[in-house]
Scaffold this motif. Structure first.
Motif, mmCIF file in Angstrom:
data_model
loop_
_atom_site.group_PDB
_atom_site.id
_atom_site.type_symbol
_atom_site.label_atom_id
_atom_site.label_comp_id
_atom_site.label_asym_id
_atom_site.label_seq_id
_atom_site.Cartn_x
_atom_site.Cartn_y
_atom_site.Cartn_z
ATOM 1 N N CYS A 70 -2.837 4.878 -1.478
ATOM 2 C CA CYS A 70 -2.754 6.335 -1.576
ATOM 3 C C CYS A 70 -1.335 6.753 -1.182
ATOM 4 O O CYS A 70 -0.878 6.458 -0.070
ATOM 5 N N TRP A 92 -2.902 7.931 -6.560
ATOM 6 C CA TRP A 92 -3.590 6.671 -6.255
ATOM 7 C C TRP A 92 -2.994 5.557 -7.114
ATOM 8 O O TRP A 92 -2.715 5.746 -8.292
ATOM 9 N N PHE A 102 -3.310 4.872 -11.089
ATOM 10 C CA PHE A 102 -4.710 5.130 -11.419
ATOM 11 C C PHE A 102 -4.813 6.593 -11.822
ATOM 12 O O PHE A 102 -4.643 7.501 -11.002
ATOM 13 N N SER A 157 -3.025 1.776 2.450
ATOM 14 C CA SER A 157 -3.707 0.913 1.485
ATOM 15 C C SER A 157 -4.993 0.342 2.060
ATOM 16 O O SER A 157 -5.189 0.287 3.285
ATOM 17 N N LEU A 189 -3.614 1.364 -8.113
ATOM 18 C CA LEU A 189 -4.488 0.191 -8.085
ATOM 19 C C LEU A 189 -3.685 -1.016 -8.523
ATOM 20 O O LEU A 189 -3.227 -1.089 -9.666
ATOM 21 N N TRP A 214 -5.836 -0.891 -3.257
ATOM 22 C CA TRP A 214 -5.750 0.537 -3.541
ATOM 23 C C TRP A 214 -4.759 1.163 -2.559
ATOM 24 O O TRP A 214 -4.850 0.959 -1.355
#
Length: 484
Positions: free
Chosen positions: A200, A162, A169, A212, A164, A198
């Protein structure tokens, strides 16, 4: 992977004359997925091409004549969601483009090309990545979940990371594989530090995909973080911000001044009486900022702004840092002054700079040389030291604040300018004495003139005076003649 997809791939391997290789493709939900299919032509005759999906049959096909056909389920309102750009056919590229992919589009696809010889087939596994947030717009302090879902799931282990706002993150995440999907879940308490983009990132068998979503947290948006410092100079105006998200109407808003050394204990009194709502006439309902026209040292400290939203009490702490300049005259160094820049909280201050500020006829500022240090010595005998001095204090992220001090003009100068100043003073004194003498002479002349005017106003008295004087002269002459 579903049983239907597995059987579809197995059959392609067992078919005579077919060479099969599974290619992994990732696509974010809503984007355009490109499924590769490349064929090396053996003649100028157009081949026959068929794209099919394991659970939906034919997706797109092209006959050797060049006629193209689409599957019934691959169009929306008469618009085809899939296409093969014909501009690449001459190079043997028959890659399939799927626009606006959804989770249902994930699965196994087959591209079969035949030009007279053996059938060449490419098998593609399309995995759709979706990032979702629940609730979509959480309130600060409440639970929020971010889910990265991959459809179909994986046979083996996959790497998930992840991000951020483009930074890793590192919190622990939960991974599940319910049914034919793969999920990575992040659960946190919603706060301003979680706002932003965010992403992934999923890696599997040497291929990588990402998706995202943007997280927006409602609540107190200004100040942006808890215990934010606001810097102000003594005597200047300051505003302590407290702004809720647009459209939120906090009930029971309250400002409190906290006791020194504690963020949880309240001072006996509420916010200082000198503070008032910031621009009350134009203030929006979600703006609860307060302001002060003139800051004093006693106003320094920690404050708390709070309000109730949807039954939840939201609060944010703010620290007011006050700066002032103290001046002192050292006993051993006459003709100079020591200026000290004092800040009520120096935890973020890393550097002090002093600069002399001048103004031209248009009021434009100009800055002189910079002096480093908290307490510089300023000469009062030098003309270059007169005027306004500014102390700028900075932190690791730049200038935090500044405060100014005025150095008054002195009666004397040092250096080569003193002789010229003395000559000018002598000339002024001489001219002043001459002017006084002239004024006295004029006053005496005026006085005599007035006296004569006073006599001429009485001619009879003048005649008597002359007669008496003449008789006295005659008596004196007669007395002289009688004497032997």
């Amino acid at each position: 992977m579903s049983l239907e997809c597995f059987i579809f791939i197995l059959i392609t391997f067992l078919m005579t004359g077919v060479q099969c290789e599974v290619t992994e493709v990732f696509a974010e939900a809503g984007s355009t997925a490109v499924l590769p299919c490349k064929y090396s032509p053996t003649s100028n005759v157009s081949p026959g091409v068929i794209w099919s999906k394991a659970d939906k049959g034919t997706v797109w096909r092209m006959e050797k004549s060049g006629l193209q056909m689409w599957g019934v389920s691959w169009s929306q309102k008469g618009i085809q969601r899939v296409r093969c750009p014909h501009t690449q056919f001459e190079r043997g590229v028959y890659s399939l483009q799927i626009h606006g992919v959804t989770e249902e589009d994930g699965g196994v696809y087959s591209c079969r090309v035949k030009q007279g010889g053996p059938v060449e087939e490419t098998v593609v596994m399309l995995r759709i990545i979706t990032v979702s947030i629940s609730p979509s717009v959480p309130l600060s302090g409440r639970d929020v979940s971010l889910t990265c879902q991959v459809t179909p799931g994986f046979d083996g282990s996959a790497a998930v990371q992840w991000m951020l706002n483009d930074s890793r993150f590192s919190r622990e995440t939960r991974v599940t594989s319910p049914g034919d999907t793969f999920k990575s879940i992040v659960k946190e308490k919603a706060s301003a530090r979680l706002t932003g983009n965010w992403t992934c990132v999923v890696g599997y068998r040497g291929k990588e995909g990402r998706a995202s979503a943007t997280l927006t947290v409602t609540g107190i948006i200004q100040p942006p973080s808890d215990d934010t410092k606001v810097y102000a100079a003594v005597g200047c105006a300051v505003t302590l911000p407290c702004v809720f998200s647009s459209g939120l109407f906090p009930s029971s808003p309250l400002w409190e001044k906290l006791q020194p050394g504690s963020l949880n204990k309240q001072a006996p009194s509420r916010s200082a009486p000198s503070f008032s709502p910031s621009s009350p006439s134009s203030q929006l309902p979600w703006d609860k900022s307060i302001s002060l026209k003139e800051v004093d040292l006693k106003d320094a400290g920690k404050y708390r702004c709070s309000g109730t939203i949807q039954g939840q009490r939201l609060a944010q702490n703010i620290q007011l840092v006050v700066a002032k300049i103290d001046s002192s005259v050292p006993s051993k160094k006459k003709g100079s002054v020591m200026l000290t820049c004092k800040v009520s909280d120096t935890s973020e201050v890393t550097e002090y700079e002093w600069v002399r500020v001048t103004y031209d006829l248009n009021g434009t500022e100009a800055f002189g040389s910079i002096h480093k240090g908290k307490t510089p010595s300023i000469s009062l005998l030098s003309e270059e030291s007169w005027g306004t001095w500014a102390c700028r204090f900075s932190g690791k992220d730049g200038i935090l604040g500044n405060i100014t001090h005025h150095v008054p003009m002195m009666s004397g100068l040092s250096g080569p300018k003193s002789s010229s100043f003395s000559q000018n003073t002598t000339a002024v004194v001489g001219l002043s004495v001459l002017l006084v003498a002239l004024l006295l002479i004029l006053a005496q002349m005026y006085k005599n003139h007035r006296r004569k005017q006073g006599i001429f106003q009485y001619p009879a008295m003048e005649t008597i005076i002359h007669t008496v004087a003449n008789e006295r002269d005659e008596r004196e002459k007669h007395r002289v003649k009688v004497l032997p």
